[in-house]
Motif scaffolding. Structure first.
Motif, short mmCIF file in Angstrom:
data_model
loop_
_atom_site.label_atom_id
_atom_site.label_comp_id
_atom_site.label_asym_id
_atom_site.label_seq_id
_atom_site.Cartn_x
_atom_site.Cartn_y
_atom_site.Cartn_z
N GLY A 8 14.13 -7.07 12.77
CA GLY A 8 14.38 -8.42 13.27
C GLY A 8 13.67 -9.49 12.48
N GLU A 34 22.66 -7.43 15.84
CA GLU A 34 21.52 -6.82 15.15
C GLU A 34 20.77 -5.87 16.09
N TRP A 35 20.55 -6.33 17.32
CA TRP A 35 19.82 -5.50 18.27
C TRP A 35 20.54 -4.19 18.52
N GLN A 89 12.18 -1.80 15.00
CA GLN A 89 12.83 -2.96 15.61
C GLN A 89 12.21 -4.27 15.12
N PRO A 114 22.62 -10.23 19.17
CA PRO A 114 23.05 -8.98 19.83
C PRO A 114 23.59 -7.94 18.87
N MET A 130 16.51 -11.77 17.66
CA MET A 130 17.59 -11.03 17.03
C MET A 130 18.92 -11.35 17.71
N LEU A 139 11.34 -10.07 19.42
CA LEU A 139 12.60 -9.35 19.34
C LEU A 139 13.76 -10.16 19.90
N SER A 140 13.45 -11.11 20.78
CA SER A 140 14.49 -11.93 21.39
C SER A 140 15.21 -12.81 20.38
N GLU A 164 18.39 -0.75 18.82
CA GLU A 164 17.91 -0.67 20.20
C GLU A 164 17.32 0.69 20.53
#
Length: 219
Positions: free
Chosen positions: A44, A28-29, A40, A26, A24, A21-22, A33
């Motif tokens: 991503g 997109e997150w 999620q 910000p 992605m 997930l990291s 979230e």
């Protein structure tokens, strides 16, 4: 497997596993979230696939955000499509100077067990066709293939029209001999090169437990 269905000048990327997930952005997150982890991960990973495909054209990585109709917003001069289902994510992109529109969808090669869902997806003529095809090639889940093909048609249609296209708005003919399909539009379409768009043509494949369909309209 997707490159078998969509050769150059279309660039593709696929994944059978989810990315961290990291990876992605910000922006997109922020859109997922509060979603469940499954959503999620698929959101991503499919965008990671898109960035990989875009890199074939020398396009730097950037957020890929949904626009009107939730269709992905591509960089200027690019057309494309995304798809994800359990165990599979994929992206296809092309330069707009080469390809007018592209649609892509993947689904598990499993039957649609809910008769109510099939009634929503398939027109009476299509249901008769599905019964025949099931006898010809029972290893293909033709009802799921029909659903996938209509999803691909919609994804190719929307960028041209900006309008909704329901399952009942296109009549599909699936060809088992050359793994193609034709979608005859039952509603007024867009005008392409001065002529009204009345149908889409596409290709399909069954591999690794998935049905994958694609629609491409060249310039």
């Amino acid at each position: 497997m997707i490159e078998k269905l969509l050769p150059a000048p279309i660039a593709t990327a696929e994944s059978f596993e989810d990315l961290p997930l990291s990876e992605m952005y910000p922006e997109e997150w922020a859109l997922v979230e509060n979603a469940v982890p499954k959503r999620q991960k698929e959101f991503g990973t499919v965008r990671g696939c898109a960035r990989t495909a875009l890199s074939h054209f020398g396009i730097d990585p950037a957020p890929i955000l949904p626009g009107p109709g939730r269709a992905p917003q591509w960089p200027d001069g690019i057309v494309g499509a995304l798809t994800h289902c359990n165990g599979y994510r994929a992206a296809a992109v092309a330069r707009a100077r080469d390809i007018l529109t592209v649609g892509l969808d993947a689904e598990p090669n499993q039957p649609i067990n809910d008769p109510g869902v099939l009634d929503l997806v398939a027109l009476p003529e299509e249901r008769a066709q599905l019964r025949h095809l099931a006898k010809v090639e029972p290893e293909v889940c033709w009802d799921r293939l029909l659903f996938s093909a209509k999803e691909s048609v919609y994804k190719a249609w929307y960028p041209l029209t900006g309008r909704w296209l329901g399952f009942e708005d296109a009549l599909l003919t699936l060809d088992p001999t050359d793994t193609t399909f034709t979608a005859r539009l039952l509603v007024p379409g867009a005008r392409v090169d001065g002529a009204e768009l009345t149908e889409f043509s596409g290709r399909w494949m069954v591999e690794s437990g998935f049905v994958v369909t694609a629609v491409v309209m060249g310039r």
